[in-house]
Motif scaffolding. Structure first.
Motif, short mmCIF file in Angstrom:
data_model
loop_
_atom_site.label_atom_id
_atom_site.label_comp_id
_atom_site.label_asym_id
_atom_site.label_seq_id
_atom_site.Cartn_x
_atom_site.Cartn_y
_atom_site.Cartn_z
N MET A 1 39.11 44.73 -15.92
CA MET A 1 38.04 43.74 -15.75
C MET A 1 38.23 42.63 -16.78
SD MET A 1 34.78 45.83 -17.32
CE MET A 1 34.88 46.54 -18.97
N LYS A 2 37.63 41.49 -16.50
CA LYS A 2 37.80 40.31 -17.33
C LYS A 2 36.97 40.44 -18.61
CE LYS A 2 37.41 35.27 -16.67
NZ LYS A 2 36.94 34.24 -15.70
N ALA A 3 37.57 39.98 -19.73
CA ALA A 3 36.87 40.01 -21.01
C ALA A 3 37.36 38.85 -21.87
CB ALA A 3 37.11 41.33 -21.73
N ALA A 4 36.55 38.46 -22.86
CA ALA A 4 36.95 37.46 -23.84
C ALA A 4 37.25 38.19 -25.14
CB ALA A 4 35.84 36.43 -24.05
N ALA A 5 38.46 38.05 -25.66
CA ALA A 5 38.90 38.80 -26.83
C ALA A 5 39.52 37.87 -27.88
CB ALA A 5 39.91 39.88 -26.42
N ILE A 6 39.46 38.29 -29.13
CA ILE A 6 40.08 37.53 -30.20
C ILE A 6 41.59 37.54 -30.05
CG2 ILE A 6 40.51 37.45 -32.69
CD1 ILE A 6 37.70 38.49 -33.14
N LYS A 7 42.19 36.35 -30.09
CA LYS A 7 43.65 36.23 -30.00
C LYS A 7 44.26 35.88 -31.34
CE LYS A 7 47.34 33.86 -27.47
NZ LYS A 7 47.66 32.83 -26.43
N GLY A 8 43.56 35.09 -32.14
CA GLY A 8 44.06 34.66 -33.44
C GLY A 8 42.97 33.88 -34.15
N LYS A 9 43.31 33.24 -35.26
CA LYS A 9 42.35 32.49 -36.06
C LYS A 9 41.69 31.40 -35.23
CE LYS A 9 41.98 30.00 -40.44
NZ LYS A 9 40.86 30.81 -40.94
N ASP B 1 29.88 37.53 -35.35
CA ASP B 1 30.99 37.29 -34.42
C ASP B 1 31.79 36.08 -34.87
OD1 ASP B 1 30.09 39.35 -32.77
OD2 ASP B 1 28.89 38.01 -31.53
N ILE B 2 31.10 35.06 -35.36
CA ILE B 2 31.77 33.84 -35.81
C ILE B 2 32.68 34.14 -36.99
CG2 ILE B 2 31.37 31.60 -36.91
CD1 ILE B 2 28.94 31.30 -35.06
N HIS B 3 32.28 35.06 -37.88
CA HIS B 3 33.15 35.45 -39.00
C HIS B 3 34.47 36.03 -38.48
CE1 HIS B 3 30.48 34.58 -42.29
NE2 HIS B 3 29.53 35.41 -41.86
N ASN B 4 34.38 36.92 -37.48
CA ASN B 4 35.59 37.51 -36.90
C ASN B 4 36.45 36.45 -36.22
OD1 ASN B 4 33.51 40.21 -36.37
ND2 ASN B 4 35.47 40.53 -37.35
N TRP B 5 35.81 35.55 -35.48
CA TRP B 5 36.52 34.47 -34.79
C TRP B 5 37.21 33.57 -35.79
CZ3 TRP B 5 35.22 29.14 -34.95
CH2 TRP B 5 35.88 28.32 -34.02
N ASP B 6 36.51 33.24 -36.86
CA ASP B 6 37.07 32.36 -37.89
C ASP B 6 38.29 32.99 -38.55
OD1 ASP B 6 36.70 29.86 -39.53
OD2 ASP B 6 36.56 31.34 -41.13
N ALA B 7 38.23 34.29 -38.80
CA ALA B 7 39.35 34.99 -39.44
C ALA B 7 40.45 35.36 -38.44
CB ALA B 7 38.84 36.25 -40.12
N PRO C 1 39.66 41.50 -35.97
CA PRO C 1 40.92 42.08 -35.51
C PRO C 1 41.33 41.53 -34.14
CG PRO C 1 39.14 43.65 -35.18
CD PRO C 1 38.53 42.47 -35.87
N VAL C 2 42.62 41.29 -33.99
CA VAL C 2 43.14 40.78 -32.72
C VAL C 2 42.84 41.79 -31.61
CG1 VAL C 2 45.23 40.17 -31.45
CG2 VAL C 2 44.93 39.40 -33.81
N GLY C 3 42.35 41.30 -30.50
CA GLY C 3 42.02 42.17 -29.37
C GLY C 3 40.57 42.60 -29.32
N LEU D 1 37.20 47.93 -32.45
CA LEU D 1 38.20 47.85 -31.38
C LEU D 1 38.01 48.92 -30.32
CD1 LEU D 1 41.40 47.01 -33.47
CD2 LEU D 1 40.32 45.54 -31.74
N ASP D 2 37.43 50.07 -30.71
CA ASP D 2 37.30 51.16 -29.75
C ASP D 2 36.00 51.10 -28.94
OD1 ASP D 2 35.52 51.82 -31.73
OD2 ASP D 2 36.12 53.92 -31.88
#
Length: 341
Positions: free
Chosen positions: A1-9, A40-46, A49-51, A111-112
């Motif tokens: 299914m479709k999701a939006a995930a962290i790819k990088g900084k 969430d913005i802290h994780n996105w900014d950093a 973790p990827v994924g 991540l889990d």
């Protein structure tokens, strides 16, 4: 299914992930709306973790009630996104928010355990809260940040007539202002670097006045406005400048609540906290009772949170939403995501 995930900084991508499956215990639910949170913005900014599939401010509909016999298919729910052990001193005292395990498997923060930036999620059953029919989907998705603001105000022990300073005009700061007024604060000031957000705080009637944090004389002005300092200061920014402004603007014997999250060390004028004999409290998340209290306040129309809603976007528009929320010029306060668009 479709999701939006962290790819990088500062980068989110749309990906395909496995659909949440029933295990007979967890509640399986389809996400209706999901809010974007400051954490969430802290994780996105950093970029870490990827994924990670974020999103812990949810309104969802039950597909499989799992082990919850009091739920049925179709019920609307929200959930505390935490994973407390329920055995430690913190949990046994009702303060699951600072259990050592509470963020280990948190919804949308680990991540889990993919969060609400996807269509279907699995939720720990004892953290699920059914919501009444007279609360809109948008309100349900804003229960979580409202509970954060309520917890900060509770820790501030605000009394009728107190003068309160809020530092930071994001959703937590404005929710704190809302509850400070509900507690009887006679004057609520907001300090903010973003002019658009500062003006919105007054328009939304959660602050009586706003003050530009970039103004070199802002502290002097605030001290004059408060006749020597604020009884309570709530910092919802979490940086060195904000914390130092908090202890400077707080009156002797006053109370500072640190609700903003700093991801690294900060420089702190401890001499002011010492010489003024300030009480400084950290504030993280909320108790389960406070989460339920927000739902009750919404249901009885004691608080209105829809005024904080700026936009609703699709999964493909999440990256742009994060950019808006961190631009420093956009007036957006709360952006929700509809993963079904």
């Amino acid at each position: 299914m479709k999701a939006a995930a962290i790819k990088g900084k500062k980068l989110i991508e749309t990906v395909d992930i496995n659909e949440a499956q029933s295990d007979g215990n967890k509640v399986i639910a389809d996400v209706i709306l999901c809010g974007i949170c400051g954490s969430d913005i802290h994780n996105w900014d950093a970029g870490s973790p990827v994924g990670l599939v974020m999103g812990h401010e949810i309104c969802a509909r039950v597909v499989d009630p799992g082990s919850r016999s009091d739920l049925k298919v179709g019920d609307r729910i929200s959930a505390l996104p935490v994973s407390p052990c329920l055995k430690c001193d913190a949990c046994l005292s009702g303060n699951i928010q600072y259990c050592p395990e509470t963020w280990t498997h948190a919804l949308g923060l680990s991540l889990d355990n993919p969060g609400g930036l996807t269509r279907r999620i699995a939720i720990r059953p004892d953290m699920v809260v059914k919501v009444p029919d007279n609360i809109s989907d948008e309100e349900v998705a804003m229960v979580e940040p409202a509970a954060v603001g309520l917890h900060a105000v509770h820790l501030g022990n605000i009394e009728a007539g107190d003068k309160v300073l809020i530092i930071g005009g994001g959703i937590i700061g404005l929710m704190s202002g809302l509850f400070a007024k509900l507690q009887g604060a006679s004057y609520v000031a907001l300090m903010e670097v973003n002019e658009a957000r500062g003006k919105r705080s007054v328009e939304l009637e959660v602050a009586d006045e706003w003050f530009d944090a970039k103004d070199e004389n802002v502290i002097n002005t605030l001290m004059e406005k408060s006749n020597g300092g604020f009884e309570v200061v709530i910092d919802a920014s979490g940086n060195s400048a904000a914390v130092n402004s908090a202890v400077t603007a707080c009156k002797p014997g006053g109370l500072v609540v640190l609700a903003g999250v700093a991801t690294g060390p900060i420089n702190f004028y401890s001499v002011l906290a010492v010489t003024k004999e300030l009480t400084v409290k950290g504030s993280i998340a909320y108790t389960k009772r406070e989460f339920e209290m927000v739902i009750d306040l919404m249901s009885h129309k004691r608080i209105s949170v829809l005024k904080f809603l700026s936009d609703t976007v699709s999964l493909d528009e999440v990256q742009g939403a994060y950019e808006r929320l961190t631009s420093g010029t956009d007036s957006a306060i709360k952006i929700l995501v509809d993963p079904n668009r």
